[in-house]
Motif scaffolding. Structure first.
Motif, PDB file in Angstrom:
ATOM      1  N   ARG A 105       0.912  -1.156  -0.014  1.00 11.50           N
ATOM      2  CA  ARG A 105       0.049   0.099  -0.086  1.00 11.50           C
ATOM      3  C   ARG A 105       0.680   1.277  -0.007  1.00 11.50           C
ATOM      4  O   ARG A 105       1.849   1.387   0.632  1.00 11.50           O
ATOM      5  CB  ARG A 105      -1.071   0.036   1.012  1.00 11.50           C
ATOM      6  N   ALA A 106       0.583   2.112  -0.934  1.00  7.43           N
ATOM      7  CA  ALA A 106       1.439   3.386  -1.039  1.00  7.43           C
ATOM      8  C   ALA A 106       0.517   4.176  -1.854  1.00  7.43           C
ATOM      9  O   ALA A 106      -0.717   3.891  -2.265  1.00  7.43           O
ATOM     10  CB  ALA A 106       2.834   3.194  -1.530  1.00  7.43           C
ATOM     11  N   GLY A 107       1.120   5.577  -2.116  1.00  5.19           N
ATOM     12  CA  GLY A 107       0.539   6.448  -2.911  1.00  5.19           C
ATOM     13  C   GLY A 107      -0.737   7.258  -1.973  1.00  5.19           C
ATOM     14  O   GLY A 107      -0.860   7.036  -1.099  1.00  5.19           O
ATOM     15  N   PRO A 108      -1.126   8.484  -2.788  1.00  4.13           N
ATOM     16  CA  PRO A 108      -2.225   9.243  -2.288  1.00  4.13           C
ATOM     17  C   PRO A 108      -3.229   8.547  -1.472  1.00  4.13           C
ATOM     18  O   PRO A 108      -4.102   9.213  -0.616  1.00  4.13           O
ATOM     19  CB  PRO A 108      -2.399  10.315  -3.087  1.00  4.13           C
ATOM     20  N   TYR A 109      -3.743   7.546  -2.049  1.00  7.29           N
ATOM     21  CA  TYR A 109      -4.908   6.934  -1.879  1.00  7.29           C
ATOM     22  C   TYR A 109      -4.671   5.592  -0.923  1.00  7.29           C
ATOM     23  O   TYR A 109      -5.706   4.833  -0.442  1.00  7.29           O
ATOM     24  CB  TYR A 109      -5.785   6.590  -2.845  1.00  7.29           C
ATOM     25  N   ASP A 110      -3.451   5.290  -0.647  1.00  7.56           N
ATOM     26  CA  ASP A 110      -3.219   4.176   0.399  1.00  7.56           C
ATOM     27  C   ASP A 110      -3.652   2.808  -0.437  1.00  7.56           C
ATOM     28  O   ASP A 110      -3.669   1.948   0.360  1.00  7.56           O
ATOM     29  CB  ASP A 110      -3.967   4.457   1.786  1.00  7.56           C
ATOM     30  N   PHE A 111      -3.499   2.786  -1.703  1.00  9.58           N
ATOM     31  CA  PHE A 111      -4.105   1.661  -2.202  1.00  9.58           C
ATOM     32  C   PHE A 111      -3.026   0.475  -2.601  1.00  9.58           C
ATOM     33  O   PHE A 111      -1.778   0.904  -2.916  1.00  9.58           O
ATOM     34  CB  PHE A 111      -4.698   1.894  -3.549  1.00  9.58           C
TER      35      PHE A 111
ATOM     36  N   ARG B  83      -3.501   5.102  -8.437  1.00  9.05           N
ATOM     37  CA  ARG B  83      -2.730   6.333  -8.077  1.00  9.05           C
ATOM     38  C   ARG B  83      -1.109   6.249  -8.019  1.00  9.05           C
ATOM     39  O   ARG B  83      -0.696   7.048  -7.105  1.00  9.05           O
ATOM     40  CB  ARG B  83      -3.362   6.970  -7.001  1.00  9.05           C
ATOM     41  N   PHE B  84      -0.620   4.924  -8.540  1.00 12.60           N
ATOM     42  CA  PHE B  84       0.627   4.954  -8.521  1.00 12.60           C
ATOM     43  C   PHE B  84       1.546   5.672  -9.837  1.00 12.60           C
ATOM     44  O   PHE B  84       0.766   6.264 -10.732  1.00 12.60           O
ATOM     45  CB  PHE B  84       1.199   3.425  -8.635  1.00 12.60           C
ATOM     46  N   PRO B  85       2.766   5.957  -9.584  1.00 15.57           N
ATOM     47  CA  PRO B  85       3.627   6.099 -11.011  1.00 15.57           C
ATOM     48  C   PRO B  85       3.349   5.259 -12.118  1.00 15.57           C
ATOM     49  O   PRO B  85       2.576   3.902 -11.612  1.00 15.57           O
ATOM     50  CB  PRO B  85       4.907   6.431 -10.355  1.00 15.57           C
TER      51      PRO B  85
ATOM     52  N   LYS C 106       8.037   5.120 -13.117  1.00 17.12           N
ATOM     53  CA  LYS C 106       8.461   6.071 -13.542  1.00 17.12           C
ATOM     54  C   LYS C 106       7.308   7.215 -13.276  1.00 17.12           C
ATOM     55  O   LYS C 106       6.039   7.187 -13.553  1.00 17.12           O
ATOM     56  CB  LYS C 106       8.930   6.253 -15.168  1.00 17.12           C
TER      57      LYS C 106
ATOM     58  N   ALA D 145       1.594  11.914 -11.028  1.00 15.12           N
ATOM     59  CA  ALA D 145       2.031  10.800 -10.617  1.00 15.12           C
ATOM     60  C   ALA D 145       3.416  10.633 -10.368  1.00 15.12           C
ATOM     61  O   ALA D 145       4.050  10.040 -11.202  1.00 15.12           O
ATOM     62  CB  ALA D 145       1.221   9.368 -11.126  1.00 15.12           C
TER      63      ALA D 145
ATOM     64  N   ARG E 270       5.481   8.817  -4.731  1.00  9.54           N
ATOM     65  CA  ARG E 270       4.375   8.178  -4.334  1.00  9.54           C
ATOM     66  C   ARG E 270       4.691   6.680  -3.685  1.00  9.54           C
ATOM     67  O   ARG E 270       3.659   5.979  -3.222  1.00  9.54           O
ATOM     68  CB  ARG E 270       3.213   8.154  -5.478  1.00  9.54           C
TER      69      ARG E 270
ATOM     70  N   GLN F 142       0.896   3.773   6.200  1.00 13.14           N
ATOM     71  CA  GLN F 142       1.165   2.783   5.097  1.00 13.14           C
ATOM     72  C   GLN F 142       2.006   1.657   5.542  1.00 13.14           C
ATOM     73  O   GLN F 142       1.998   0.445   5.563  1.00 13.14           O
ATOM     74  CB  GLN F 142       1.646   3.364   4.002  1.00 13.14           C
TER      75      GLN F 142
ATOM     76  N   ASN G 148       1.469  -2.056   5.759  1.00  9.72           N
ATOM     77  CA  ASN G 148       1.940  -2.815   5.110  1.00  9.72           C
ATOM     78  C   ASN G 148       2.694  -4.196   5.774  1.00  9.72           C
ATOM     79  O   ASN G 148       2.768  -5.197   5.453  1.00  9.72           O
ATOM     80  CB  ASN G 148       3.284  -2.368   4.210  1.00  9.72           C
TER      81      ASN G 148
ATOM     82  N   MET H 168      -6.083  12.372  -8.878  1.00 12.09           N
ATOM     83  CA  MET H 168      -4.869  12.025  -8.631  1.00 12.09           C
ATOM     84  C   MET H 168      -4.041  10.948  -9.457  1.00 12.09           C
ATOM     85  O   MET H 168      -3.114  10.345  -9.065  1.00 12.09           O
ATOM     86  CB  MET H 168      -4.950  11.205  -6.890  1.00 12.09           C
TER      87      MET H 168
ATOM     88  N   TRP I 158      -2.328   9.471 -13.218  1.00 12.14           N
ATOM     89  CA  TRP I 158      -1.499  10.089 -13.949  1.00 12.14           C
ATOM     90  C   TRP I 158      -2.143  10.605 -15.338  1.00 12.14           C
ATOM     91  O   TRP I 158      -1.544  11.566 -15.980  1.00 12.14           O
ATOM     92  CB  TRP I 158      -0.203   9.152 -14.333  1.00 12.14           C
TER      93      TRP I 158
ATOM     94  N   PRO J  89      -9.427   6.268   1.317  1.00  7.62           N
ATOM     95  CA  PRO J  89      -8.265   7.132   1.239  1.00  7.62           C
ATOM     96  C   PRO J  89      -8.378   8.213   2.190  1.00  7.62           C
ATOM     97  O   PRO J  89      -9.644   8.359   2.665  1.00  7.62           O
ATOM     98  CB  PRO J  89      -8.303   7.646  -0.214  1.00  7.62           C
TER      99      PRO J  89
ATOM    100  N   VAL K 234      -4.486  14.127   2.103  1.00  9.96           N
ATOM    101  CA  VAL K 234      -3.758  14.201   1.038  1.00  9.96           C
ATOM    102  C   VAL K 234      -4.096  15.178  -0.056  1.00  9.96           C
ATOM    103  O   VAL K 234      -3.528  15.414  -1.154  1.00  9.96           O
ATOM    104  CB  VAL K 234      -3.446  12.844   0.269  1.00  9.96           C
TER     105      VAL K 234
END
Lengths: 104, 286, 204
Positions: B187-193, B252-254, C39, C44, C48, C55, C59, C106, C108, C174, C179
């Motif tokens: 889980r990561a990113g702005p939405y914690d997904f 919402r990941f890169p 990348k 995005a 992140r 988290q 995790n 939010m 990309w 979320p 955020v």
């Protein structure tokens, strides 16, 4: 150059069931690309189907038909082993003919 | 002579009229099914499944399969090489059943590759395709379905109705599985997904879309069914790598690089989880 | 002292040395791999991929953190909630309904500076007229009708949307305000959607 069609033809009782998948963009002339430019119309405008050497369908199509269209039709009186020849032409003059044999 | 020929075009009209709508709404999100109430276990999805079964019979994916077959069998690289030299894990040139035996370790490159990655690797190596060009447009869009997508569709179709059997023998295969399992849960990113936010529980939906619990074998196979898939909205083929890419977008990941180790690892985890289940071949998606 | 204990101790040590060699930290390897492979695209960015404190604990515990740690972190999260300066927590339920429908924000493919949506129907049943709703979260239909809309309830709903982790550390929801996915006005409108007696959520 256009890609080949996929033709299926099989007897069901006394009727031949023929289905054809055509590879074509069928652009309506109304769609815009990512840059906002209108994509020119590009569509199949005539189709003919010959079964056993006889013309059974001669038709016109236009932009209301989907991309990569599927056509299906039933032909009475055809028999297994008859040759099916399908031909299309589009508004840019590109064309394609493919054939198949009716399976029992 | 009695041989009068008649015809019925009704079937044609029916089949095509739906697809027309699909194409015209290419830019919009799939319409929400407002009329049907998904009160109990998603009636909407069931109806759509039925509809999809009808369409499977004349799936335009076959057109891409045929094109891919032509490239595989007839195309030559600059030095006269061809895909006959490509080893998908079951021997040079062997396509039958290869798709369901990947991701796997390939000694020639010293790494684990999933099916799409291996096919692209071979197309670069034996047919002279440019990696830069493929990376420029890895996925199909309404303007173009790239050649490698057609070849993957062909390869996938040659494993139709075969059981998923991704190997876990080589240490690198075991490593890919374990790393993939962690990526799935991260889980990561702005939405914690994480992947598991949507695919870690039984019987959940987003809107009317059923979400398979990909940690369970009988549901993990659903990440395979229908891929590569012909997307009716737009009319082009999409692969499993695209599916992963778009999941990360919604997470919402890169963006994961195309054919990267991370995606191979994730696919290794999901494929091994689905081992023993039957793959039905390329499909059709809304 | 007897030799058995010493021998046993030595055996334990030897054993743990072997284990240390074999047990790999796949999570760390996975994160390193993702940081290499992912990348930045549009808004995005690659930062992140870093876990924040919440988290990280979720995790590491499979979303099941030790109670005391969870309580402490939930308290931190709650303290970070910024309530409106004017003290008004309920906005316009109609604007809230629109916001609840939108799944944007939010990704990309979303633009910077364009307000995102609430994504609410993706996971929750809300107004009875919208049949296309997800089930990852609980149904919110009749939310205000069954709970009332006292100042405490308004404060809870506002805080929950602002930062769901303040109430349940590893919630799948979320942290919209935390955020900056939703602004103060947007959250007020969503509070109204759930609590305003006029909202279809609370119709009979």
């Amino acid at each position: 150059m256009a890609d080949p069609m996929k033709i299926r033809a099989q007897m069901k009782g006394d009727t031949a069931e023929i289905r054809v998948l055509m590879s074509h963009p069928m652009e309506t002339g109304q769609r815009k690309d990512n840059a906002g430019n209108t994509v020119p119309a590009h569509y199949i405008q005539s189709i003919t189907v010959d079964v056993g050497g006889k013309r059974v369908i001669q038709g016109q199509t236009a932009t209301s038909v989907s991309r990569n269209p599927v056509f299906g039709f039933r032909v009475k009186g055809a028999k297994a082993g008859d040759k099916v020849v399908i031909h299309w032409e589009d508004n840019k003059g590109d064309k394609r003919t493919d054939e198949a044999t009716i399976a029992a | 002579m009695k041989q009068r020929l008649g015809m019925l075009l009704a079937a044609a009209a029916l089949t095509t009229s739906f697809a027309v709508h699909a194409q015209q709404s290419a830019k919009k999100a799939p319409p929400a099914a407002k009329a049907a109430a998904p009160a109990n276990k998603s009636e909407v999805s069931k109806e759509f499944e039925k509809f999809r079964e009808v369409l499977e019979e004349d799936n335009p994916a076959e057109l891409y399969e045929a094109k891919g077959e032509d490239i595989w069998k007839n195309k030559k690289g600059p030095n006269g090489t061809s895909m006959a030299q490509c080893d998908l894990g079951l021997g040079a040139g062997v396509v039958k059943g290869a798709y369901v035996h990947m991701p796997r370790y390939f000694a020639d490159v010293g790494q684990v590759m999933d099916a799409e990655r291996r096919v692209v690797h071979c197309m670069i190596k034996y047919l002279g395709y440019s990696e830069a060009d493929i990376r420029k447009q890895p996925f199909s869009n309404v303007n173009k379905t790239p050649d490698h997508v057609s070849v993957i569709t062909y390869v996938a179709a040659q494993s139709r109705n075969m059981k998923i059997a991704a190997p876990q023998k080589h240490p690198k295969e075991i490593e890919a599985y374990n790393i993939g399992k962690e990526i799935f849960a991260y889980r990561a990113g702005p939405y914690d997904f994480s992947c598991a936010s949507c695919h870690g529980e039984d019987g959940k939906r987003i809107r009317t879309q059923d979400l398979p619990n990909l940690r369970k074998p009988d549901e993990a196979i659903r990440a395979y069914q229908g891929w590569p898939g012909y997307r009716m909205t737009g009319g082009f083929m999409l692969t499993q790598q695209w599916r992963m890419n778009d999941c990360f977008r919604q997470q919402r990941f890169p963006e994961p690089s195309y054919l990267s180790d991370s995606i191979t690892a994730l696919l290794a985890y999901m494929t091994v989880t689905a081992n023993g289940q039957t793959y039905k071949g390329p499909g059709i998606k809304r | 002292m007897n030799r058995k204990i010493i021998a046993g101790l030595a055996a334990t040590l030897a054993c743990s040395a072997v284990l240390a060699d074999e047990i790999r930290n796949y999570r760390a390897e996975a994160v390193a791999m993702m940081k290499r492979d992912f990348k930045a695209k549009g808004i995005a960015t690659t930062d992140r991929l870093h876990e924040d404190g919440v988290q990280a604990i979720c995790n590491r515990s499979g979303d099941n953190p030790p109670k005391d740690i969870a309580a402490r972190l939930e308290k931190d999260q709650l303290e970070s909630v910024k309530y409106p300066a004017d003290g008004k927590l309920m906005g316009d339920w109609k604007a809230g309904e629109k916001l609840a429908q939108s799944g944007r924000g939010m990704t990309w493919s979303d633009k910077a500076g364009v307000p995102g949506g609430g994504n609410c129907y993706n996971c929750h049943q809300i107004s009875p007229t919208e049949m296309s709703f997800g089930t990852i979260g609980p149904s919110l239909y009749q939310f205000g009708k069954t709970r009332g809309n006292t100042p405490d309830m308004q404060k809870y709903v506002y805080g929950k949307i602002w930062n769901a982790k303040a109430y349940n550390l590893c919630s799948q929801m979320p942290r919209f305000g935390h955020v900056n996915a939703l602004n103060e006005k947007q959250i007020k409108d969503l509070v109204a959607l759930l609590l305003d007696p006029q909202s279809p959520v609370n119709s009979k």
